[in-house]
Design a protein around this motif. Structure first.
Motif, PDB file in Angstrom:
ATOM      1  N   ASP A 132     -45.010   5.381   3.691  1.00 62.60           N
ATOM      2  CA  ASP A 132     -45.438   3.998   3.465  1.00 62.60           C
ATOM      3  C   ASP A 132     -44.223   3.188   2.993  1.00 62.60           C
ATOM      4  O   ASP A 132     -43.206   3.763   2.579  1.00 62.60           O
ATOM      5  N   PRO A 133     -44.263   1.854   3.094  1.00 64.90           N
ATOM      6  CA  PRO A 133     -43.073   1.034   2.829  1.00 64.90           C
ATOM      7  C   PRO A 133     -42.365   1.313   1.513  1.00 64.90           C
ATOM      8  O   PRO A 133     -41.129   1.442   1.484  1.00 64.90           O
ATOM      9  N   TRP A 134     -43.100   1.391   0.412  1.00 65.87           N
ATOM     10  CA  TRP A 134     -42.438   1.619  -0.869  1.00 65.87           C
ATOM     11  C   TRP A 134     -41.779   2.993  -0.915  1.00 65.87           C
ATOM     12  O   TRP A 134     -40.699   3.166  -1.498  1.00 65.87           O
ATOM     13  N   LEU A 138     -46.993   3.236  10.254  1.00 64.93           N
ATOM     14  CA  LEU A 138     -47.983   2.365  10.902  1.00 64.93           C
ATOM     15  C   LEU A 138     -49.401   2.777  10.541  1.00 64.93           C
ATOM     16  O   LEU A 138     -50.255   1.924  10.280  1.00 64.93           O
ATOM     17  N   VAL A 139     -49.660   4.090  10.524  1.00 64.27           N
ATOM     18  CA  VAL A 139     -50.996   4.580  10.178  1.00 64.27           C
ATOM     19  C   VAL A 139     -51.371   4.120   8.779  1.00 64.27           C
ATOM     20  O   VAL A 139     -52.491   3.662   8.527  1.00 64.27           O
ATOM     21  N   TYR A 140     -50.417   4.223   7.857  1.00 62.65           N
ATOM     22  CA  TYR A 140     -50.673   3.797   6.480  1.00 62.65           C
ATOM     23  C   TYR A 140     -50.909   2.292   6.416  1.00 62.65           C
ATOM     24  O   TYR A 140     -51.860   1.826   5.784  1.00 62.65           O
ATOM     25  N   ALA A 141     -50.044   1.542   7.083  1.00 62.69           N
ATOM     26  CA  ALA A 141     -50.123   0.079   7.009  1.00 62.69           C
ATOM     27  C   ALA A 141     -51.459  -0.449   7.501  1.00 62.69           C
ATOM     28  O   ALA A 141     -52.044  -1.355   6.913  1.00 62.69           O
ATOM     29  N   PHE A 142     -51.957   0.141   8.589  1.00 66.10           N
ATOM     30  CA  PHE A 142     -53.191  -0.366   9.183  1.00 66.10           C
ATOM     31  C   PHE A 142     -54.440   0.377   8.704  1.00 66.10           C
ATOM     32  O   PHE A 142     -55.558  -0.124   8.853  1.00 66.10           O
ATOM     33  N   GLY A 143     -54.258   1.558   8.109  1.00 67.01           N
ATOM     34  CA  GLY A 143     -55.416   2.350   7.731  1.00 67.01           C
ATOM     35  C   GLY A 143     -55.811   2.287   6.278  1.00 67.01           C
ATOM     36  O   GLY A 143     -56.987   2.464   5.937  1.00 67.01           O
ATOM     37  N   ILE A 144     -54.844   2.000   5.384  1.00 64.37           N
ATOM     38  CA  ILE A 144     -55.134   2.115   3.952  1.00 64.37           C
ATOM     39  C   ILE A 144     -56.157   1.085   3.480  1.00 64.37           C
ATOM     40  O   ILE A 144     -57.053   1.408   2.690  1.00 64.37           O
ATOM     41  N   ALA A 150     -58.295  -5.783   1.214  1.00 62.42           N
ATOM     42  CA  ALA A 150     -57.709  -4.510   0.796  1.00 62.42           C
ATOM     43  C   ALA A 150     -57.349  -4.482  -0.671  1.00 62.42           C
ATOM     44  O   ALA A 150     -56.864  -3.479  -1.165  1.00 62.42           O
ATOM     45  N   VAL A 151     -57.590  -5.543  -1.397  1.00 62.92           N
ATOM     46  CA  VAL A 151     -57.225  -5.566  -2.816  1.00 62.92           C
ATOM     47  C   VAL A 151     -58.426  -5.159  -3.639  1.00 62.92           C
ATOM     48  O   VAL A 151     -59.480  -5.773  -3.601  1.00 62.92           O
ATOM     49  N   VAL A 152     -58.270  -4.076  -4.385  1.00 60.37           N
ATOM     50  CA  VAL A 152     -59.363  -3.561  -5.202  1.00 60.37           C
ATOM     51  C   VAL A 152     -59.165  -4.021  -6.624  1.00 60.37           C
ATOM     52  O   VAL A 152     -58.085  -3.882  -7.189  1.00 60.37           O
ATOM     53  N   VAL A 153     -60.202  -4.551  -7.241  1.00 62.14           N
ATOM     54  CA  VAL A 153     -60.114  -4.975  -8.635  1.00 62.14           C
ATOM     55  C   VAL A 153     -61.316  -4.446  -9.381  1.00 62.14           C
ATOM     56  O   VAL A 153     -62.338  -4.108  -8.795  1.00 62.14           O
ATOM     57  N   ALA A 154     -61.195  -4.343 -10.678  1.00 63.37           N
ATOM     58  CA  ALA A 154     -62.306  -3.900 -11.493  1.00 63.37           C
ATOM     59  C   ALA A 154     -63.050  -5.103 -12.040  1.00 63.37           C
ATOM     60  O   ALA A 154     -62.438  -6.057 -12.484  1.00 63.37           O
TER      61      ALA A 154
END
Length: 210
Positions: free
Chosen positions: A31-33, A171-177, A204-208
């Motif tokens: 993944d990018p990072w 690519l799999v990570y970028a589009f699948g996560i 795609a942003v998860v928050v509590a």
């Protein structure tokens, strides 16, 4: 409830680091990072986990002008993931079989999504990289999608120039996560009630929930 949140936090962080190690051993891209972390580790005599932790600390310094405040989860993110990924790399062998590497890559992305839902959903502070994103969104007024994409593309390009591994897994990570995280939230809600997706900004942003 606090105990469950702490369990979710530390299990999530440990699984996140382990998924990173599996992705590295699969050898099909990162993944990018992690492309950036691997590139840094290739030029500095430190382990991949140490590169991850050092990058986390540097990113935390960028929180200061953004007036972001770290939490228990923020500090734990830097330490636990760095240790977990190095332990995983120490335990896991390199694989030669292409089917096995593809299976490992797929499993790593799925586990990464589970880990992300757990540690962010614990609501004990975002990781350094997530906090950088939310801080920039708050300060610039730009959309989460634009800021996230800008950050990810920047670290990906830098990591690639430093020699980080870019491949099909990237690519799999970028589009699948994102879709995976969104799909898993209802299941995580059984363990930690209150999970939600911030639909106003980015699916795609998860928050509590507060």
């Amino acid at each position: 409830m606090l105990v469950r949140r702490l369990v979710a936090l530390y299990v999530g962080l440990w699984l996140y680091g382990l998924s990173m190690a599996v992705m590295i051993r699969a050898g099909l891209g990162l993944d990018p990072w992690d492309v950036f972390h691997q590139g840094v580790a290739a030029h500095v005599p430190i382990s991949f986990g140490a590169a991850t932790a050092v990058t986390g600390v540097v990113v935390l310094l960028a929180w200061i002008p953004l007036r972001q405040r770290p939490g228990v989860g923020t500090v734990s993110n830097v330490v636990v993931i760095g240790v977990s990924v190095d332990v995983g790399l120490w335990m896991l062998p390199a694989w030669d079989s292409i089917p096995l590497r593809v299976t490992a890559m797929t499993a790593a992305v799925v586990v990464n999504a589970v880990a992300t839902v757990l540690y962010i959903g614990a609501g004990m502070g975002p990781g350094p990289r997530d906090g950088l994103m939310t801080g920039l969104v708050a300060r610039t007024g730009w959309s989460v999608r634009s800021v996230r994409t800008g950050i990810e593309m920047s670290v990906l390009a830098t990591g690639w120039m430093l020699g980080g591994s870019v491949g099909i897994a990237t690519l799999v990570y970028a589009f699948g996560i994102g879709p995976l995280i969104q799909m898993m939230i209802p299941y995580a809600d059984r363990f930690l009630p209150g999970f939600r997706v911030d639909r106003a900004s980015e699916p795609a942003v998860v928050v509590a929930a507060p």
